[in-house]
Motif scaffolding. Structure first.
Motif, PDB file in Angstrom:
ATOM      1  N   LEU A 234     -14.817  78.665 -25.399  1.00  0.00           N
ATOM      2  CA  LEU A 234     -15.800  79.786 -25.416  1.00  0.00           C
ATOM      3  C   LEU A 234     -15.334  81.153 -24.823  1.00  0.00           C
ATOM      4  N   LEU A 235     -14.468  81.028 -23.466  1.00  0.00           N
ATOM      5  CA  LEU A 235     -14.128  82.052 -22.817  1.00  0.00           C
ATOM      6  C   LEU A 235     -12.826  82.730 -23.651  1.00  0.00           C
ATOM      7  N   HIS A 236     -11.981  81.803 -24.293  1.00  0.00           N
ATOM      8  CA  HIS A 236     -10.672  82.368 -24.900  1.00  0.00           C
ATOM      9  C   HIS A 236     -10.763  82.405 -26.416  1.00  0.00           C
ATOM     10  N   GLY A 237     -12.094  82.199 -26.897  1.00  0.00           N
ATOM     11  CA  GLY A 237     -12.024  82.285 -28.294  1.00  0.00           C
ATOM     12  C   GLY A 237     -12.607  83.675 -28.885  1.00  0.00           C
ATOM     13  N   ALA A 238     -12.594  84.510 -27.948  1.00  0.00           N
ATOM     14  CA  ALA A 238     -12.783  85.828 -28.407  1.00  0.00           C
ATOM     15  C   ALA A 238     -14.250  86.015 -29.233  1.00  0.00           C
ATOM     16  N   GLY A 239     -15.343  85.179 -28.946  1.00  0.00           N
ATOM     17  CA  GLY A 239     -16.446  85.183 -29.569  1.00  0.00           C
ATOM     18  C   GLY A 239     -16.448  84.735 -31.287  1.00  0.00           C
ATOM     19  N   ASP A 240     -15.228  84.018 -31.677  1.00  0.00           N
ATOM     20  CA  ASP A 240     -15.313  83.549 -32.987  1.00  0.00           C
ATOM     21  C   ASP A 240     -15.520  81.975 -32.789  1.00  0.00           C
ATOM     22  N   PRO A 241     -16.634  81.693 -33.502  1.00  0.00           N
ATOM     23  CA  PRO A 241     -16.823  80.221 -33.567  1.00  0.00           C
ATOM     24  C   PRO A 241     -15.787  78.989 -33.899  1.00  0.00           C
ATOM     25  N   ALA A 242     -14.848  79.621 -35.118  1.00  0.00           N
ATOM     26  CA  ALA A 242     -13.704  79.072 -35.501  1.00  0.00           C
ATOM     27  C   ALA A 242     -12.646  78.676 -34.443  1.00  0.00           C
ATOM     28  N   THR A 243     -12.333  79.960 -33.899  1.00  0.00           N
ATOM     29  CA  THR A 243     -11.191  79.726 -32.726  1.00  0.00           C
ATOM     30  C   THR A 243     -11.696  79.059 -31.716  1.00  0.00           C
ATOM     31  N   SER A 244     -12.919  79.296 -31.223  1.00  0.00           N
ATOM     32  CA  SER A 244     -13.339  78.628 -29.900  1.00  0.00           C
ATOM     33  C   SER A 244     -13.366  77.084 -30.229  1.00  0.00           C
ATOM     34  N   MET A 245     -13.923  76.658 -31.167  1.00  0.00           N
ATOM     35  CA  MET A 245     -13.860  75.189 -31.436  1.00  0.00           C
ATOM     36  C   MET A 245     -12.641  74.481 -31.831  1.00  0.00           C
ATOM     37  N   LEU A 246     -11.536  75.672 -32.300  1.00  0.00           N
ATOM     38  CA  LEU A 246     -10.298  74.928 -32.135  1.00  0.00           C
ATOM     39  C   LEU A 246      -9.294  74.863 -31.115  1.00  0.00           C
ATOM     40  N   LEU A 247      -9.763  75.611 -30.085  1.00  0.00           N
ATOM     41  CA  LEU A 247      -9.253  75.680 -28.710  1.00  0.00           C
ATOM     42  C   LEU A 247      -9.923  74.365 -28.220  1.00  0.00           C
ATOM     43  N   THR A 248     -11.134  74.168 -28.321  1.00  0.00           N
ATOM     44  CA  THR A 248     -11.740  72.951 -27.518  1.00  0.00           C
ATOM     45  C   THR A 248     -11.207  71.575 -28.119  1.00  0.00           C
ATOM     46  N   ALA A 249     -11.304  71.560 -29.478  1.00  0.00           N
ATOM     47  CA  ALA A 249     -10.754  70.280 -29.982  1.00  0.00           C
ATOM     48  C   ALA A 249      -9.276  70.141 -29.499  1.00  0.00           C
TER      49      ALA A 249
END
Length: 360
Positions: A234-249
């Motif tokens: 969430l903090l490093h995804g720049a507010g984009d859902p796709a980028t955020s869940m890719l980083l978490t996964a």
């Protein structure tokens, strides 16, 4: 599925994002090293099944019947068989007669696992705008098979999901999350690391390595570690859902639960998610066969429809001042009344007539 209509209601869009995150993370579970993902790997033809997603079916029936959260263990015994990881220990404790919040503490070596995260998302969406009620339901849910951070982390995320909406700052949600955790939570040890190297392309990899060193080699499914993975995305995804869940996964661990949580929160904040994450899943709901005595929906759209827009079933459980209403005591069964003997002297009962005949 009518994807354009899904974007109207943020809860519907977030529920589809949760399924997309669950499917994305299912192929990354138990990963040890951080991996930079670009999309589904492999591209799925349908959603991934999960016992936590099947639990949404039972929880919707619980709300439909107007039951209080203290009876969630009874609903679980009646309609669910959660046998993965710590859920199996919770099942055994429930069968022995223990109930939430004690069942999760009975002989459970995995009590601080992450299997309640996916179930907590339902309570956040069902009680949207009411974080306290969402957290209370998530508490009695998670405590059936967890304790410690295994309970406090899902409870905190349920409150975050209930309060997430477009226009709400992520920092405010982070404050809600940290305030909901007890002082003994292990999340506090790794939270300062998440605020470093924001904007650095290699920052998530470095942070993942530092966070992983705070936990033992056998604690990859710890709920506190999963919480840190969610906030890293969430903090490093720049507010984009796709980028955020890719980083978490890409962090691994319980990636299906963490990616679904990240996708839900990020989509609620932005209000939408790209169709490329929803269209490959189709509209077929794939059950994990964890439901008993309830028919799982055939379509994903019907499964999403289990989320009440306004949980009217719970309104009767509160008083005028907003405090929880006392649970009424069960009405004691009445003893059957005996039929009184006939009062007319000219009509004696059969036994009296028989006695009189023998006397004669």
């Amino acid at each position: 599925p009518d994807l354009d209509a899904c974007a109207v209601d943020p809860d519907v869009t977030a529920a589809r994002a949760a399924v997309a995150g669950w499917t994305l993370g299912s192929s990354q579970r138990q990963r040890q090293e951080f991996g930079r993902l670009n999309g589904f790997d492999p591209i799925p033809k349908q959603m991934s099944a999960g016992q936590a997603l099947d639990a949404w079916i039972a929880w919707s029936d619980h709300l439909r019947r107007g039951l209080p959260p203290v009876l969630l263990a009874e609903t679980r015994i009646r309609h669910l068989r959660l046998t993965e990881h710590e859920g199996a220990y919770g099942e055994a404790a429930l069968r022995l007669g223990f109930r939430s919040p004690l069942a999760g503490r009975v002989g459970n070596p995995l009590a601080e696992g992450s299997q309640a995260l996916g179930r907590a998302l339902y309570w956040g969406l069902a009680f949207s705008g009411d974080p306290e009620r969402a957290a209370r339901h998530a508490l009695f849910d998670a405590a059936c098979d967890h304790s410690g951070d295994g309970v406090s982390v899902p409870v905190a995320f349920a409150a975050v999901v209930a309060g997430a909406r477009p226009g709400v700052a992520l920092s405010d949600l982070l404050k809600v999350f940290t305030q909901a955790l007890p002082a003994s939570s292990r999340v506090a040890k790794g939270m300062p690391l998440l605020l470093t190297n924001i904007g650095d392309p290699d920052g998530p990899r470095q942070i993942h390595k530092q966070i992983r060193e705070l936990f033992g080699p056998t604690e990859g499914d710890h709920a506190a570690l999963s919480a840190l993975y969610v906030w890293l995305g969430l903090l490093h995804g720049a507010g984009d859902p796709a980028t955020s869940m890719l980083l978490t996964a890409g962090c691994g661990g319980e990636a299906n639960h963490t990616a679904a949580t990240t996708a839900t929160i990020a989509t609620l904040l932005k209000g939408e998610i790209a169709k490329e994450w929803v269209e490959p899943l189709g509209d077929t709901y794939v059950s994990a066969s964890a439901v008993r005595d309830l028919d799982p929906p055939a379509r994903l759209t019907d499964w999403i429809g289990l989320i009440p827009l306004r949980p009217q079933t719970e309104m009767a459980l509160t008083q005028e001042d907003g405090s929880p209403a006392p649970i009424p005591a069960p009405t004691p069964a009445r003893r059957p009344r005996r039929r009184p003997p006939p009062s007319h002297p000219a009509a004696p009962c059969r036994r009296r007539r028989h006695r009189a005949w023998r006397t004669r």
